[in-house]
Enzyme design. Structure first.
Site, mmCIF file in Angstrom:
data_model
loop_
_atom_site.group_PDB
_atom_site.id
_atom_site.type_symbol
_atom_site.label_atom_id
_atom_site.label_comp_id
_atom_site.label_asym_id
_atom_site.label_seq_id
_atom_site.Cartn_x
_atom_site.Cartn_y
_atom_site.Cartn_z
ATOM 1 N N ARG A 263 0.821 -1.207 0.000
ATOM 2 C CA ARG A 263 0.000 0.000 0.000
ATOM 3 C C ARG A 263 0.855 1.257 0.000
ATOM 4 N NH1 ARG A 263 -4.714 -1.624 4.374
ATOM 5 N NH2 ARG A 263 -5.301 -3.561 3.327
ATOM 6 N N ARG A 278 2.523 0.383 10.391
ATOM 7 C CA ARG A 278 2.045 0.856 9.090
ATOM 8 C C ARG A 278 3.198 0.834 8.095
ATOM 9 N NH1 ARG A 278 -2.564 3.607 8.081
ATOM 10 N NH2 ARG A 278 -2.876 3.986 10.301
ATOM 11 N N GLU A 350 -6.117 -1.627 15.590
ATOM 12 C CA GLU A 350 -6.742 -2.579 14.673
ATOM 13 C C GLU A 350 -5.753 -3.658 14.228
ATOM 14 O OE1 GLU A 350 -8.529 -0.777 11.242
ATOM 15 O OE2 GLU A 350 -8.629 -2.691 10.180
ATOM 16 N N SER A 353 -10.148 -6.932 10.319
ATOM 17 C CA SER A 353 -11.402 -6.325 9.926
ATOM 18 C C SER A 353 -12.210 -7.397 9.217
ATOM 19 C CB SER A 353 -11.072 -5.157 8.986
ATOM 20 O OG SER A 353 -12.210 -4.413 8.723
ATOM 21 N N ARG A 392 1.126 -6.951 12.613
ATOM 22 C CA ARG A 392 0.550 -6.351 13.820
ATOM 23 C C ARG A 392 0.385 -7.389 14.927
ATOM 24 N NH1 ARG A 392 -3.683 -1.566 11.849
ATOM 25 N NH2 ARG A 392 -2.091 -0.376 10.715
#
Length: 431
Positions: A263, A278, A350, A353, A392
């Site tokens: 990303r 991130r 987070e 999801s 994560r």
RNA sequence: GGAGGAAUACCCAAGUCUGGCUGAAGGGAUCGGUCUUGAAAACCGACAGGGCGUGCAAGCGUCGCGGGGGUUCGAAUCCCUCUUCCUCCGCCA
């Protein structure tokens, strides 16, 4: 993608539900007008085509019989120009309508909480004990530095910022988690394992909902074919059955896929710049389902439970959040986030999801099923969830299992994979 | 990277050179039936699916021979382009 017919028939209701997202969708009004014109054009155009077909047929017949054809040819002259003109207008209309629809997000599910942004999300439950330390817990990047298991400087040298090199037991921890998660989902939860391409084409991006709206978030390759680095396993896996009609008896299809996601994170400059929260490149085990519409919400619940099991087995404290209408992802009707507790942040972050897109992606990707041989094809519902984000999870383990001396105890469930029960500083370490 | 070949309905396959009665022969599979105690075989029958538009519906129209575009009154058939697959050569984990 929304169904234009439904939009036509249920305009008020659809606009009301879209507006729960807190954005402006007035452009959809224009689509209805364009759709009216479109249908009118189709009727006129098809009438002309029907006439042309009839005359062409007659010409063939006359020629076979050796009759003169010039008069009948004359009669179709005007028709030709008109058809071209109408065809042009029609394709322009269709392109415009499709573009607007592709830019329009999914309808939020009726029962999800209404809200503006993430502050209105609802915490459903907290699971696990938040660890208490009799020392000041360190953030994972400090722990990693002392243990020499993550290397950001050299990753930046090789690639750029927001990349990382895992070293030694750090690399092994990432690899162990991937195997642990995949084994759990395939052996205990009934998912079929996939290993997917990391590069996807534009059609796949459109079907899963990334394009056209979020083109800036992905890495585009310079290759002339229009290829992109996979931004999430959702893209290659949802597209597994694009343009297919599945056998209803084969549903639900449940897949688990390890992928590396890439990303741009261009909208996140300055956020989470330290550590591996991130990155431009990260690993994820993804869960994907294709279901019959009436079962998708049950499947969503079991998928959430499957993801939670990972954290339960690893004994990491977490909470489950239900996203409100304003925080809901573009293509999703309902989403749960799983957030892990991170001592250094003193809050939850987070880690996964889990969403139901209902027929939104299926319509974009033309993914259908038949209940039986003679039944009409219907759109499936697609679900995707993290099972979980691997990097994560590494963070969560490091921070929650850290010891006063900076070592990290390996969760029981992971020890068979790790081959050790602790990551500690090497003796005579000279970095 | 070079040189060739191919893509037609669930599967196989004809048609493409020479455009028109071809939305597509034939075979297999499948489904229904006859026969049979039952089954097989044989025989008879059915068998694009889908998108779009219209209609209460039956239906009608349109599009559809790998995808897209073009030529033509008319395209499976001619032209351009893309994709995928196969064979050989080169390179390569």
């Amino acid at each position: 993608m929304l169904d234009i017919k439904e939009l036509r028939q249920n305009y008020e209701e659809i606009m009301r539900r879209l507006s729960l997202r807190g954005e402006d969708f007035s452009s959809l009004e224009g689509v209805l007008k364009q759709d009216d014109r479109r249908r009118q054009l189709i009727q006129e155009l098809e009438a002309m085509k029907a006439k042309r077909n009839e005359i062409s047929k007659k010409i063939g017949q006359y020629k076979r019989e050796g009759k003169d054809v010039s008069e009948i040819l004359q009669s179709i002259e005007d028709n030709k120009a008109a058809v071209v003109k109408m065809q042009t207008e029609l394709s322009e209309l269709e392109r415009a309508i499709e573009h607007t629809l592709l830019m329009t997000p999914n309808l939020p599910h009726k029962d999800i909480p209404f809200g503006k942004d993430e502050d209105d999300n609802v915490c459903l439950r907290k699971v696990g004990e938040i660890p208490r330390f009799d020392f000041t817990p360190k953030p994972h990047w400090d722990l990693a530095k002392a243990l020499d298991i993550l290397d950001f400087e050299r990753a930046a040298k090789i690639a750029s910022s927001r990349f990382v090199i895992y070293k030694g037991l750090g690399a092994r921890l990432e690899r162990s988690l991937i195997s642990f998660m995949l084994d759990l989902h395939t052996e205990k939860h009934g998912y079929e394992e996939l290993l997917l391409p990391y590069i996807v084409n534009e059609a796949s991006m459109i079907a899963s909902g990334q394009f056209p709206k979020f083109k800036d978030d992905v890495f585009a390759l310079t290759d002339k074919r229009g290829l992109y680095l996979n931004p999430t396993a959702e893209v290659p896996s949802i597209n597994l059955h694009r343009d297919e009609i599945l056998d209803g008896a084969s549903l639900p299809k449940r897949y688990a896929a390890f992928t590396t996601a890439f990303r741009q994170e261009s909208g996140s400059a300055g956020r989470d710049t330290r550590g591996i929260i991130r990155l431009h490149q990260f690993n994820k085990v993804e869960l994907i389902k294709f279901t019959q519409p009436e079962n998708s919400y049950n499947e969503l619940e079991t998928m959430l439970a499957n993801s939670e099991t990972v954290l339960k087995k690893l004994e990491i404290p977490y909470r489950v959040i239900e996203l409100c209408s304003g925080d809901l992802g573009f293509g999703m009707a309902k989403t749960y986030d799983i957030e892990v507790y991170l001592p250094s942040y003193e809050t939850y972050r987070e880690i996964g999801s889990i969403s139901n897109a209902e027929a939104y992606q299926a319509r974009r990707g033309n993914i259908r099923f038949k209940r039986d041989k003679d039944a009409k094809a219907e759109f499936v519902h697609t679900l995707n969830g993290s099972g979980l984000a691997v990097g994560r999870t590494v963070v969560a383990i490091m921070e929650n299992y850290q010891q006063a001396d900076g070592s990290i105890v390996i969760p029981q469930a992971l020890r068979p994979y790790m081959g050790t029960d602790i990551i500690k500083q090497k003796e005579n370490d000279h970095v």
